[in-house]
Scaffold this active site. Sequence first.
Site, mmCIF file in Angstrom:
data_model
loop_
_atom_site.group_PDB
_atom_site.id
_atom_site.type_symbol
_atom_site.label_atom_id
_atom_site.label_comp_id
_atom_site.label_asym_id
_atom_site.label_seq_id
_atom_site.Cartn_x
_atom_site.Cartn_y
_atom_site.Cartn_z
ATOM 1 N N ARG A 66 -33.068 -13.344 19.994
ATOM 2 C CA ARG A 66 -31.818 -13.408 19.433
ATOM 3 C C ARG A 66 -31.201 -12.106 19.066
ATOM 4 O O ARG A 66 -31.782 -11.201 18.447
ATOM 5 C CB ARG A 66 -32.173 -14.178 17.803
ATOM 6 C CG ARG A 66 -31.031 -14.063 16.908
ATOM 7 C CD ARG A 66 -30.088 -15.305 17.245
ATOM 8 N NE ARG A 66 -28.784 -15.015 16.434
ATOM 9 C CZ ARG A 66 -28.476 -15.466 15.238
ATOM 10 N NH1 ARG A 66 -29.302 -16.167 14.411
ATOM 11 N NH2 ARG A 66 -27.320 -15.164 14.710
ATOM 12 N N ASP A 78 -31.900 -19.841 16.102
ATOM 13 C CA ASP A 78 -31.286 -19.357 14.695
ATOM 14 C C ASP A 78 -32.078 -20.074 13.381
ATOM 15 O O ASP A 78 -32.166 -21.353 13.557
ATOM 16 C CB ASP A 78 -29.862 -19.629 14.545
ATOM 17 C CG ASP A 78 -28.956 -19.420 13.372
ATOM 18 O OD1 ASP A 78 -29.521 -18.467 12.392
ATOM 19 O OD2 ASP A 78 -27.886 -19.761 13.118
#
Length: 461
Positions: A66, A78
């Site tokens: 990420r 996330d």
Amino acid sequence: MLRLARGRLAGLPGTSVSAESALYVTAPVGGPEQGDFLNQVVELQTTLSPRDLLSALRLIESELGRERSVRWGPRTVDIDILWYHGVSVQEADLEIPHPRMEERRFVLEPLSELVPELVLPSGKTVAEALTLVRDQAVRRLPAGPNEAILGRSRSSPVDYSAVHAEIRRLAEEKEAVILAHNYQRPEVQDVADITGDSLGLSRQAAASSARMIVFCGVHFMAETAAILAPDRPVILPEMRAGCPMADMVDVEGLQALKDEHPGAVVVSYVNTSAAVKAISDICCTSANAARIVQSIPSDREIIFTPDENLGSWAAKKAGRAMILWPGFCPTHEWIKASDVEAARAAHPGAKVVVHPECRPEVSALADAVESTAGMIRFCREDDAKEYLIGTELGMLYRLSKDCPGKLFYPVTEVSVCQNMKMTTVDKVLVALSTESPVVTVDPVTRAKALRAVQRMVEVGP
Ligand code: SF4
């Protein structure tokens, strides 16, 4: 990717995954370049502070690729903290509860599987907030065969071996017997000495030489164990785990009905409080309800409590009219005839086996209507290879263990009892360590309730 993330979460220091929702597919939030995404809500038991937990989550995200600087686009993973046991944090980079969780169906939908009654900052429960965002496109992914939906999926990386070993060590040290109802989470069933239905468990516990009984189930079950084994402490790891159906009949209401029908015999399902059993004449289980009803002289009226569906099924089998208390089990009431028809169309070769707590029109469509113990026996002895099961989803785990080589599908995935899922292995560990909380029944109530249970036993299993 989600599996990897869940595995990392479970491996954080002082942390274990105690529950996880199904997977959901959600349309892009940031624009079409982002693509659909998969999401899930996970419940953790952790000793990490909110700040330390956030740091650990950012590390996991970055290990999994990420880039936090990329607002929209393919972001790989996330992970957010939605809620931290009622703690409120308002800092620039950390807000708990999550400030936008109530606006998003893809958050509320999986969250409602785990904690539908949780009260959010707006004052609404998760279930209430969800009704306001139903128009957002979110799809729950179907479960595969034999997946005991809540608790963990087949491919779950959650490793319970350490907590299981500690529970078993403590159980031996304290001479405790651990009972788990068939509807408990798989990892709770796996650590128990005995799994089964509520009365069978209580009777086996009473017959055992254990010094202490740990009942992984709901409150009335622990009370039943306390009625049958008054000489030993009965511990319920999660005291809030009640039974909505048992709560639908109370002493005052039942007494008023008895007063209206002074000659009636009161038959109460074991899924009742000790106080209700105490003013009943005889108890029954889902396995012997029809036999108990048949045993009552034909010139006597019968009041049956609290489950109207079980009562009407038993009345039909026994050929007797009864006054039915209007209670029901929400978990079974949610199963509709249209669910059976849709499941049959998806699995044409499968036999349908449902619990007698289901609605009459659901039972009418089934190949077999059985108690949980009866389901195991039926599926073992029957020669079909696939079954559609209409009861609480924990039963699929038990069936797939007891009937190797056969496939089990839920009639519908909505039949989850939130109360049954409240007990986690961590709570079992704490309960064993502290030998609490203990469920008691006062001696007068116990003596009267025991009489109703014993009368049932005299009629037969
Ligand atoms: S499955 Fe139904 S009867 Fe069993 S504990 Fe849950 S609500 Fe009560």
